[in-house]
Design an enzyme around this catalytic site. Structure first.
Site, PDB file in Angstrom:
ATOM      1  N   THR A 219      -1.901 -20.698   4.164  1.00  0.00           N
ATOM      2  CA  THR A 219      -1.594 -19.432   4.290  1.00  0.00           C
ATOM      3  C   THR A 219      -1.982 -19.018   5.843  1.00  0.00           C
ATOM      4  O   THR A 219      -2.663 -19.888   6.373  1.00  0.00           O
ATOM      5  CB  THR A 219      -2.395 -18.523   3.484  1.00  0.00           C
ATOM      6  OG1 THR A 219      -4.132 -18.709   3.644  1.00  0.00           O
ATOM      7  CG2 THR A 219      -2.090 -18.579   2.136  1.00  0.00           C
TER       8      THR A 219
ATOM      9  N   ASP B 121      13.902  -3.756  -3.660  1.00  0.00           N
ATOM     10  CA  ASP B 121      13.462  -5.175  -3.367  1.00  0.00           C
ATOM     11  C   ASP B 121      14.185  -6.266  -3.508  1.00  0.00           C
ATOM     12  O   ASP B 121      14.194  -7.224  -2.740  1.00  0.00           O
ATOM     13  CB  ASP B 121      12.246  -5.401  -4.412  1.00  0.00           C
ATOM     14  CG  ASP B 121      10.976  -5.049  -3.794  1.00  0.00           C
ATOM     15  OD1 ASP B 121      10.820  -5.015  -2.782  1.00  0.00           O
ATOM     16  OD2 ASP B 121       9.949  -5.438  -4.407  1.00  0.00           O
TER      17      ASP B 121
ATOM     18  N   ARG C 123       6.493 -11.044   6.014  1.00  0.00           N
ATOM     19  CA  ARG C 123       6.121  -9.841   6.913  1.00  0.00           C
ATOM     20  C   ARG C 123       4.913  -9.631   7.234  1.00  0.00           C
ATOM     21  O   ARG C 123       4.179  -9.390   8.341  1.00  0.00           O
ATOM     22  CB  ARG C 123       6.745  -8.451   6.023  1.00  0.00           C
ATOM     23  CG  ARG C 123       6.620  -7.310   7.078  1.00  0.00           C
ATOM     24  CD  ARG C 123       6.605  -5.883   6.300  1.00  0.00           C
ATOM     25  NE  ARG C 123       5.313  -5.661   5.539  1.00  0.00           N
ATOM     26  CZ  ARG C 123       5.285  -4.676   4.763  1.00  0.00           C
ATOM     27  NH1 ARG C 123       6.336  -3.705   4.787  1.00  0.00           N
ATOM     28  NH2 ARG C 123       4.067  -4.285   4.166  1.00  0.00           N
TER      29      ARG C 123
ATOM     30  N   ALA D  11      -4.387 -12.371   7.816  1.00  0.00           N
ATOM     31  CA  ALA D  11      -3.738 -11.156   8.225  1.00  0.00           C
ATOM     32  C   ALA D  11      -3.708 -10.859   9.601  1.00  0.00           C
ATOM     33  O   ALA D  11      -4.602 -11.359  10.492  1.00  0.00           O
ATOM     34  CB  ALA D  11      -4.454 -10.129   7.569  1.00  0.00           C
TER      35      ALA D  11
ATOM     36  N   ALA E 128      10.658  -9.867   6.667  1.00  0.00           N
ATOM     37  CA  ALA E 128      10.446 -11.504   6.419  1.00  0.00           C
ATOM     38  C   ALA E 128      12.025 -12.078   6.786  1.00  0.00           C
ATOM     39  O   ALA E 128      12.250 -13.092   7.192  1.00  0.00           O
ATOM     40  CB  ALA E 128      10.199 -11.629   5.114  1.00  0.00           C
TER      41      ALA E 128
ATOM     42  N   GLU F 130      -0.913 -23.819  -3.325  1.00  0.00           N
ATOM     43  CA  GLU F 130      -1.223 -23.036  -1.926  1.00  0.00           C
ATOM     44  C   GLU F 130      -2.629 -23.002  -1.570  1.00  0.00           C
ATOM     45  O   GLU F 130      -3.673 -22.982  -2.465  1.00  0.00           O
ATOM     46  CB  GLU F 130      -0.829 -21.530  -2.079  1.00  0.00           C
ATOM     47  CG  GLU F 130      -1.086 -20.710  -0.991  1.00  0.00           C
ATOM     48  CD  GLU F 130      -0.355 -19.227  -1.205  1.00  0.00           C
ATOM     49  OE1 GLU F 130       0.873 -19.116  -1.625  1.00  0.00           O
ATOM     50  OE2 GLU F 130      -1.152 -18.393  -0.984  1.00  0.00           O
TER      51      GLU F 130
ATOM     52  N   HIS G  17       7.255  -4.493  -4.875  1.00  0.00           N
ATOM     53  CA  HIS G  17       6.090  -4.470  -3.714  1.00  0.00           C
ATOM     54  C   HIS G  17       5.856  -3.178  -3.526  1.00  0.00           C
ATOM     55  O   HIS G  17       6.623  -2.089  -3.876  1.00  0.00           O
ATOM     56  CB  HIS G  17       7.098  -4.982  -2.334  1.00  0.00           C
ATOM     57  CG  HIS G  17       5.968  -5.010  -1.327  1.00  0.00           C
ATOM     58  ND1 HIS G  17       5.646  -3.914  -0.512  1.00  0.00           N
ATOM     59  CD2 HIS G  17       5.219  -6.092  -0.690  1.00  0.00           C
ATOM     60  CE1 HIS G  17       4.657  -4.458   0.289  1.00  0.00           C
ATOM     61  NE2 HIS G  17       4.605  -5.573   0.254  1.00  0.00           N
TER      62      HIS G  17
END
Ligand code: FAD
Length: 292
Positions: free
Chosen positions: A40, A153, A99, A43, A120, A9, A144
């Protein structure tokens, strides 16, 4: 050659120096033939353009399979769908559907955007409606922070699978027992997609501690002691960090884990070393004009 699968990532770079750093990392890790690399999404869509540019450049210059992260935060369905179409047109065939965190940061109450995808699972379904993307999603071995329980979850993970997710990548964790317990519960719930551990290197213990507090990852007391009083000794932190991550990965591999996702933080050294320790070797570059 190892029968393990790895993925890496990256985050989209902000400036020229970070761009060089990322590119050196991509070039170093590329010969390890990752299953995919992912980029990524900042935000609230704050890196929308940069994520797109980074993903496109990796596709054009390396041909590596790329997964673009995408979140639901602060956007209508139509806006998110536009991003999905632009990804598809750029050659992206794999989405990490998330999400995202609330605009005030993790821990603030989350309110879905009116007219947006609520979570999500909805985003995964939306992506599949747009194009036949491969879909990965996030999951949380230690729950979470917004979730009332691991069971809730796992119910949500099931919805993500029903919506088309074929892989879940975990939030980082340091306690392998917690991961393996979670895996047992996921399998008992009838979810059979790969649950890929997300491995986070400890480059700065204070910031990992902050992140762990926010996302609910346990830091075993043993690790706290290992990194104690090393604030001014980054070289020793690096060595210990490599040993800790190697121990974690080798233990998971011994216990049957076949897929690993590395949060590289755009640095190649540790991810490369861990892959070597897991038995992966770079594929030799094909010489131009060489006989097939
Ligand atoms: P979801 O699984 O959709 O939901 C998270 C929680 O919200 C649930 O556990 C539940 O408690 C609650 N919830 C959701 N839907 C409902 C419902 N219908 N009813 C009741 N409760 C509900 N963030 C970024 O901004 N950019 C990134 O690129 C990024 N990459 C990530 C990659 C990975 C592998 C992981 C694990 C996380 C990543 N994150 C990223 C962070 C992620 O956005 C946050 O953890 C976010 O808070 C949750 O996202 P999710 O997709 O897991 O959410």
């Amino acid at each position: 050659m190892s029968d393990l699968n790895v993925s890496f990532e990256f985050f989209p770079p902000k400036n020229e120096a970070m761009q060089k750093r990322l590119w050196s990392t991509v070039e170093k890790l590329r010969p390890l033939s990752p299953t995919f690399v992912s980029v990524t999404y900042g935000a609230g869509g704050s890196t929308r353009e940069r994520t797109h540019q980074t993903v496109s450049r990796i596709i054009e210059e390396t041909g590596l399979p790329v997964a673009a992260h995408l979140t639901c935060v602060a956007a209508t369905k139509a806006e998110v769908d536009d991003v999905l179409r632009a990804y598809w047109d750029a050659g992206v065939r794999h989405i990490v559907a998330l999400r995202g965190d609330p605009p005030g940061g993790p821990g603030d109450p989350y309110t879905p955007h009116p007219g947006g995808y609520a979570n999500a699972a909805e985003l995964a379904a939306g992506a599949r409606r747009i194009s036949p993307f491969e879909i990965s999603v996030g999951c949380y071995p230690e729950k979470h922070p917004d979730s009332p329980s691991v069971a809730a979850d796992i119910e949500l993970l099931k919805k993500k699978v029903d919506a088309g997710a074929t892989r879940a990548i975990t939030q980082f964790f340091f306690d392998n027992e917690a991961f393996l317990r979670y895996l047992d519960r996921v399998r008992a719930a009838g979810i059979d997609i790969p649950i890929v551990p997300g491995i986070m290197p400890v480059t700065n213990f204070a910031s990992i501690r902050r992140m762990s507090d926010i996302c609910g990852a346990t830091i075993p007391g043993r690790l706290v002691k290992l990194f104690q009083n090393l604030e001014d000794d980054p070289e020793i932190v690096k060595l210990i960090s490599a040993a800790v991550a190697a121990e974690q990965c080798l233990d998971l591999a011994e216990r049957g884990v076949k897929d690993f996702h590395f949060y590289t933080l755009n640095r190649e050294e540790l991810a490369y070393a861990l892959c070597r320790m897991l038995g992966l070797r770079p594929k030799p570059a094909i010489q131009e004009g060489a006989a097939a």
